[in-house]
Write a protein that holds these residues in place. Structure first.
Motif, PDB file in Angstrom:
ATOM      1  N   ASN A  41       0.703  -1.396  -0.098  1.00 28.59           N
ATOM      2  CA  ASN A  41       0.038   0.079   0.062  1.00 28.59           C
ATOM      3  C   ASN A  41       0.721   1.284   0.065  1.00 28.59           C
ATOM      4  OD1 ASN A  41       0.697   0.432   3.036  1.00 28.59           O
ATOM      5  ND2 ASN A  41      -0.916  -0.882   3.391  1.00 28.59           N
ATOM      6  N   SER A  42       0.513   2.287   0.583  1.00 24.87           N
ATOM      7  CA  SER A  42       1.269   3.548   0.514  1.00 24.87           C
ATOM      8  C   SER A  42       2.565   3.730   1.280  1.00 24.87           C
ATOM      9  CB  SER A  42       0.215   4.774   0.923  1.00 24.87           C
ATOM     10  OG  SER A  42      -0.146   4.439   2.414  1.00 24.87           O
ATOM     11  N   PHE A  43       2.670   2.798   2.231  1.00 27.72           N
ATOM     12  CA  PHE A  43       3.971   2.632   2.533  1.00 27.72           C
ATOM     13  C   PHE A  43       5.207   2.059   1.513  1.00 27.72           C
ATOM     14  CE2 PHE A  43       4.064   1.998   7.336  1.00 27.72           C
ATOM     15  CZ  PHE A  43       2.981   2.998   7.564  1.00 27.72           C
ATOM     16  N   THR A  44       4.482   1.475   0.401  1.00 25.75           N
ATOM     17  CA  THR A  44       5.420   1.367  -0.613  1.00 25.75           C
ATOM     18  C   THR A  44       5.505   2.329  -1.484  1.00 25.75           C
ATOM     19  OG1 THR A  44       5.175  -1.312  -0.231  1.00 25.75           O
ATOM     20  CG2 THR A  44       5.984  -0.588  -2.361  1.00 25.75           C
ATOM     21  N   SER A  45       4.296   2.747  -1.969  1.00 22.06           N
ATOM     22  CA  SER A  45       4.031   3.444  -3.045  1.00 22.06           C
ATOM     23  C   SER A  45       4.549   4.992  -2.757  1.00 22.06           C
ATOM     24  CB  SER A  45       2.667   3.702  -3.509  1.00 22.06           C
ATOM     25  OG  SER A  45       1.710   3.975  -2.338  1.00 22.06           O
ATOM     26  N   ARG A  46       4.315   5.500  -1.663  1.00 26.80           N
ATOM     27  CA  ARG A  46       4.866   6.792  -1.032  1.00 26.80           C
ATOM     28  C   ARG A  46       6.297   7.191  -1.568  1.00 26.80           C
ATOM     29  NH1 ARG A  46       2.630  10.515   2.792  1.00 26.80           N
ATOM     30  NH2 ARG A  46       0.649   9.266   2.559  1.00 26.80           N
ATOM     31  N   ASN A  47       6.467   8.443  -2.031  1.00 24.64           N
ATOM     32  CA  ASN A  47       7.672   8.708  -2.387  1.00 24.64           C
ATOM     33  C   ASN A  47       8.474   7.736  -3.497  1.00 24.64           C
ATOM     34  OD1 ASN A  47       7.827  11.031  -0.356  1.00 24.64           O
ATOM     35  ND2 ASN A  47       8.209   9.198   1.261  1.00 24.64           N
ATOM     36  N   ASN A  48       7.664   6.706  -4.016  1.00 27.55           N
ATOM     37  CA  ASN A  48       8.104   5.856  -5.033  1.00 27.55           C
ATOM     38  C   ASN A  48       9.413   5.141  -4.450  1.00 27.55           C
ATOM     39  OD1 ASN A  48       8.609   4.480  -7.630  1.00 27.55           O
ATOM     40  ND2 ASN A  48       9.423   6.384  -8.692  1.00 27.55           N
ATOM     41  N   GLY A  73      -4.138   1.641   2.086  1.00 25.72           N
ATOM     42  CA  GLY A  73      -4.468   0.809   3.481  1.00 25.72           C
ATOM     43  C   GLY A  73      -4.900  -0.471   3.206  1.00 25.72           C
ATOM     44  N   ALA A  74      -4.385  -1.222   1.849  1.00 23.06           N
ATOM     45  CA  ALA A  74      -4.813  -2.456   1.890  1.00 23.06           C
ATOM     46  C   ALA A  74      -3.986  -3.653   2.505  1.00 23.06           C
ATOM     47  CB  ALA A  74      -4.480  -2.857   0.105  1.00 23.06           C
ATOM     48  N   SER A  75      -4.625  -4.544   2.996  1.00 18.25           N
ATOM     49  CA  SER A  75      -3.748  -5.708   3.813  1.00 18.25           C
ATOM     50  C   SER A  75      -3.448  -6.675   2.557  1.00 18.25           C
ATOM     51  CB  SER A  75      -4.751  -6.460   4.433  1.00 18.25           C
ATOM     52  OG  SER A  75      -5.761  -6.887   3.982  1.00 18.25           O
ATOM     53  N   LEU A  76      -2.794  -7.639   2.701  1.00 17.24           N
ATOM     54  CA  LEU A  76      -2.295  -8.859   2.093  1.00 17.24           C
ATOM     55  C   LEU A  76      -3.747  -9.408   1.696  1.00 17.24           C
ATOM     56  CD1 LEU A  76       1.194  -9.899   3.379  1.00 17.24           C
ATOM     57  CD2 LEU A  76       0.658  -8.353   1.358  1.00 17.24           C
ATOM     58  N   ARG A  77      -4.540  -9.814   2.657  1.00 20.32           N
ATOM     59  CA  ARG A  77      -5.786 -10.750   2.358  1.00 20.32           C
ATOM     60  C   ARG A  77      -6.554  -9.813   1.172  1.00 20.32           C
ATOM     61  NH1 ARG A  77      -6.445 -15.434   1.927  1.00 20.32           N
ATOM     62  NH2 ARG A  77      -5.027 -15.605   3.798  1.00 20.32           N
ATOM     63  N   GLN A  78      -6.599  -8.391   1.453  1.00 23.75           N
ATOM     64  CA  GLN A  78      -7.454  -7.710   0.529  1.00 23.75           C
ATOM     65  C   GLN A  78      -6.806  -8.036  -0.948  1.00 23.75           C
ATOM     66  OE1 GLN A  78      -7.285  -4.077   2.599  1.00 23.75           O
ATOM     67  NE2 GLN A  78      -9.475  -4.029   2.766  1.00 23.75           N
ATOM     68  N   HIS A  79      -5.582  -7.959  -1.252  1.00 32.79           N
ATOM     69  CA  HIS A  79      -4.881  -7.958  -2.406  1.00 32.79           C
ATOM     70  C   HIS A  79      -4.940  -9.615  -2.794  1.00 32.79           C
ATOM     71  CE1 HIS A  79      -2.656  -4.467  -3.024  1.00 32.79           C
ATOM     72  NE2 HIS A  79      -2.063  -4.300  -1.821  1.00 32.79           N
ATOM     73  N   LEU A  80      -5.135 -10.701  -1.939  1.00 32.67           N
ATOM     74  CA  LEU A  80      -5.098 -11.708  -2.243  1.00 32.67           C
ATOM     75  C   LEU A  80      -6.729 -12.124  -2.865  1.00 32.67           C
ATOM     76  CD1 LEU A  80      -3.731 -13.900   0.580  1.00 32.67           C
ATOM     77  CD2 LEU A  80      -3.203 -14.365  -1.966  1.00 32.67           C
ATOM     78  N   ASN A  81      -7.730 -11.396  -2.256  1.00 29.88           N
ATOM     79  CA  ASN A  81      -9.138 -11.659  -2.596  1.00 29.88           C
ATOM     80  C   ASN A  81      -9.398 -10.839  -3.946  1.00 29.88           C
ATOM     81  OD1 ASN A  81      -9.856 -12.790  -0.327  1.00 29.88           O
ATOM     82  ND2 ASN A  81     -10.354 -11.341   0.791  1.00 29.88           N
ATOM     83  N   ALA A 192       8.498   9.891   5.290  1.00 29.69           N
ATOM     84  CA  ALA A 192       8.803  11.187   4.743  1.00 29.69           C
ATOM     85  C   ALA A 192      10.023  10.673   3.381  1.00 29.69           C
ATOM     86  CB  ALA A 192       9.675  12.187   5.552  1.00 29.69           C
ATOM     87  N   LEU A 193      10.230  11.577   2.658  1.00 25.94           N
ATOM     88  CA  LEU A 193      11.278  11.078   1.732  1.00 25.94           C
ATOM     89  C   LEU A 193      12.635  10.413   2.294  1.00 25.94           C
ATOM     90  CD1 LEU A 193      12.256  10.880  -1.073  1.00 25.94           C
ATOM     91  CD2 LEU A 193      12.963  13.425  -0.921  1.00 25.94           C
ATOM     92  N   ALA A 194      12.895  11.068   3.499  1.00 26.16           N
ATOM     93  CA  ALA A 194      14.280  10.589   4.061  1.00 26.16           C
ATOM     94  C   ALA A 194      13.755   9.069   4.360  1.00 26.16           C
ATOM     95  CB  ALA A 194      14.826  11.355   5.124  1.00 26.16           C
ATOM     96  N   GLY A 195      12.706   8.997   4.901  1.00 25.44           N
ATOM     97  CA  GLY A 195      12.303   7.466   5.446  1.00 25.44           C
ATOM     98  C   GLY A 195      12.291   6.406   4.341  1.00 25.44           C
ATOM     99  N   SER A 196      11.704   6.869   3.336  1.00 32.37           N
ATOM    100  CA  SER A 196      11.643   6.081   1.958  1.00 32.37           C
ATOM    101  C   SER A 196      13.114   5.586   1.338  1.00 32.37           C
ATOM    102  CB  SER A 196      10.868   6.600   0.931  1.00 32.37           C
ATOM    103  OG  SER A 196       9.466   6.775   1.473  1.00 32.37           O
ATOM    104  N   TYR A 197      13.983   6.602   1.645  1.00 35.64           N
ATOM    105  CA  TYR A 197      15.362   6.562   0.842  1.00 35.64           C
ATOM    106  C   TYR A 197      16.028   5.593   1.930  1.00 35.64           C
ATOM    107  CZ  TYR A 197      19.988   7.588  -1.169  1.00 35.64           C
ATOM    108  OH  TYR A 197      20.913   7.531  -2.032  1.00 35.64           O
ATOM    109  N   LEU A 198      15.880   5.829   3.282  1.00 37.49           N
ATOM    110  CA  LEU A 198      16.756   4.918   4.100  1.00 37.49           C
ATOM    111  C   LEU A 198      15.850   3.250   3.645  1.00 37.49           C
ATOM    112  CD1 LEU A 198      18.423   4.332   6.468  1.00 37.49           C
ATOM    113  CD2 LEU A 198      16.362   4.897   7.941  1.00 37.49           C
ATOM    114  N   ALA A 199      14.669   3.144   3.620  1.00 39.91           N
ATOM    115  CA  ALA A 199      14.057   1.901   3.295  1.00 39.91           C
ATOM    116  C   ALA A 199      14.843   1.270   1.947  1.00 39.91           C
ATOM    117  CB  ALA A 199      12.493   1.950   3.156  1.00 39.91           C
ATOM    118  N   ALA A 200      14.995   2.041   1.223  1.00 38.88           N
ATOM    119  CA  ALA A 200      15.418   1.646  -0.404  1.00 38.88           C
ATOM    120  C   ALA A 200      16.961   1.197  -0.141  1.00 38.88           C
ATOM    121  CB  ALA A 200      15.358   2.897  -1.273  1.00 38.88           C
TER     122      ALA A 200
END
Length: 243
Positions: A41-48, A73-81, A192-200
């Motif tokens: 969900n947006s934890f992945t898509s935010r800041n690309n 806000g999607a869960s993995l179960r929602q993606h499965l369904n 934030a962008l810094a958080g996404s960059y650290l994740a990357a």
């Protein structure tokens, strides 16, 4: 194997990935190509996040081809369904499928998270790819919940033999010693962008086994010093987590 959010976590070895792809480019050497499907969900898509990883990987001579299946806000179960992610997995062509659960579900219902991860992993394995679990972070006003997130994702990774991308643990250790840059967005939940960059950077290390230190590709929105701090911190903390 995961222990606690304050102790050492050994990132479990992933199932062997498919044979590495290479691409011949006229006038140059071969290029390693890695194809990744991100489901979240947006934890992945935010800041690309996939795009940030692509930029880091390119600096290490790796071409990332990625697809993102995301819903707010999607869960993995929602993606499965919904079926779209399973269709993409079954179509083949991906080396790795990254799974990101709804941010608080592993805290509230770890059994439900584990069940969804198992169902996805069965489809991923059948398609000849490997599973990677994107361990996310605690909300800014509830840092104590990181342990539950770590236990849920770490336990699932061990059970499935999946790659564990320990972003939440790296965030936790970084925040323990740094007030800036701010990793959480204004809502105290999203990155934030810094958080996404650290994740990357953590993805580059844990998924691709590459060191981000010394990469100098500019990141729009981050100063060179901030980007360098995040790359070095990701490497140092991941090294601590695996020793």
């Amino acid at each position: 194997m995961a222990s606690s959010s304050t102790g050492t976590i050994l990132i479990p070895p992933a199932n062997s990935p498919p044979a590495e792809r290479v691409k011949l480019i006229p006038g140059s050497s071969t290029v390693r190509v890695v194809r990744i499907l991100f489901v979240g969900n947006s934890f992945t898509s935010r800041n690309n996040l996939p795009g940030l990883l692509k930029g880091l990987a390119a600096a290490r001579g790796i071409e990332i081809e990625h697809k993102l299946i995301s819903a707010g806000g999607a869960s993995l179960r929602q993606h499965l369904n919904a079926g779209k992610a399973l269709e993409a997995i079954a179509s083949g062509g991906f080396d790795t499928v990254v799974l990101q659960e709804q941010s608080t579900l592993p805290i509230k219902s770890p059994a439900r998270f584990r069940e969804s991860a198992r169902d996805f992993d069965a489809a991923i394995t059948a398609a000849g790819a490997r599973t990677a679990l994107y361990l996310t972070w605690a909300r800014r006003n509830a840092p104590e919940t990181q342990k539950a997130l770590t236990d849920a994702y770490g336990g699932a990774a061990v059970e499935l033999g999946a790659a564990l991308i320990p972003v939440g643990l790296v965030w936790e250790r970084f925040l323990a010693t740094h007030d800036e840059p701010v990793l959480h967005d204004a809502d105290n939940s999203h990155p934030a962008l810094a958080g996404s960059y650290l994740a990357a950077c953590v993805f580059l290390i844990a998924l691709l086994q590459e060191d981000p230190v010394g990469i100098d590709t500019p990141v729009k929105g981050l100063t060179p010093d901030t980007a360098a701090l995040l790359r070095q911190s990701a490497w140092d903390i991941c090294t601590e987590l695996t020793t």
